[in-house]
Scaffold this active site. Sequence first.
Site, PDB file in Angstrom:
ATOM      1  N   CYS A 121       0.799  -1.229   0.000  1.00 59.64           N
ATOM      2  CA  CYS A 121       0.000   0.000   0.000  1.00 59.64           C
ATOM      3  C   CYS A 121       0.825   1.269   0.000  1.00 59.64           C
ATOM      4  CB  CYS A 121      -0.985   0.009   1.172  1.00 59.64           C
ATOM      5  SG  CYS A 121      -0.246   0.296   2.806  1.00 59.64           S
ATOM      6  N   HIS A 173      -2.212   1.232   7.119  1.00 59.31           N
ATOM      7  CA  HIS A 173      -2.540   1.325   5.698  1.00 59.31           C
ATOM      8  C   HIS A 173      -2.615   2.803   5.320  1.00 59.31           C
ATOM      9  CE1 HIS A 173      -4.216   0.325   1.835  1.00 59.31           C
ATOM     10  NE2 HIS A 173      -5.400   0.815   2.103  1.00 59.31           N
ATOM     11  N   ASP A 201      -7.712   4.592  -3.406  1.00 59.40           N
ATOM     12  CA  ASP A 201      -6.881   3.561  -2.802  1.00 59.40           C
ATOM     13  C   ASP A 201      -6.475   2.560  -3.881  1.00 59.40           C
ATOM     14  OD1 ASP A 201      -5.589   1.722  -1.266  1.00 59.40           O
ATOM     15  OD2 ASP A 201      -7.251   1.325   0.100  1.00 59.40           O
TER      16      ASP A 201
END
Length: 284
Positions: free
Chosen positions: A80, A119, A134
């Site tokens: 991420c 995250h 995202d």
Amino acid sequence: MKVVHFYKLFFLGMDVNAYLHRVGITATTAPSVVALRELHRQHLLSIPFESLSIHCGEKIILDHGLLYEKLVVKRRGGFCYENNGLFLWVLQVLGYKPRVLSAKVKNTFTGVYGPPFDHMILTVELEGRQWLCDVGFGEGIREPLPLEAGWEEEQDNLVYRLREDQGEWFLETNKDSNWSSLYKFTLEAKHFEEFKEMCEYQQTSPSSFFFCKSFCSLQLPRGRLTYMGHRLIQTEFTENGEVVKTTQQLKDDEILDVLRNRFGIVLSGKFVPKDEELLPATYD
């Protein structure tokens, strides 16, 4: 165009046009929801979500130049912080004004939410709305979602919704008629550099999915292709709304060929496949 030239000078050797070529976009327009949706989707269809560096002796360092070198020049993927870190730079170059947020992922194996900075996600304000972006989550959204409590949206056979509870936001997905949380977050802005400590944790902790699992996952127009440990998993979204999965067992000497031929990834270090159970962890 001035902002593009500025970032070319600031991040030496980084060219946003090379990124656009990497994700299959031939031309850009002024910031808009339509353009943002295309960028978001094309990133996911082109750049894998993967933990391979951790399992072949490569250190992951949160530096925009290094992320560009790995994901664009070497045509790799990342987890991420890498995918969303690169996307953060791209959005800045193209004239968007992204904000960085911290999210806590709900672990599918333990059911426990991760710690702060577990995250990284982004938001962008466009056309009078905030949009959640995202590109660094395996089963996450394919296109930006309006940051509005109660919003539900179907994207490629998966339904997502945003829920807000006393200042905490939850991204949820509907599976088998039940809502399940993917992660939670607040709207407090963060800085990219603040994720460095958790980036180190994800690479070294036996409670980290990335440390315990060697994997590589790429979104497909109607599904997903995932390598994990000694398995290759093909997920297909059918026209009648079903999700069909097929799994192929891999031998050690087949894995590198699968990564090269199916994901376009060539590893330089000695690769050790891994698929271990996570140790439980609790956080405040």
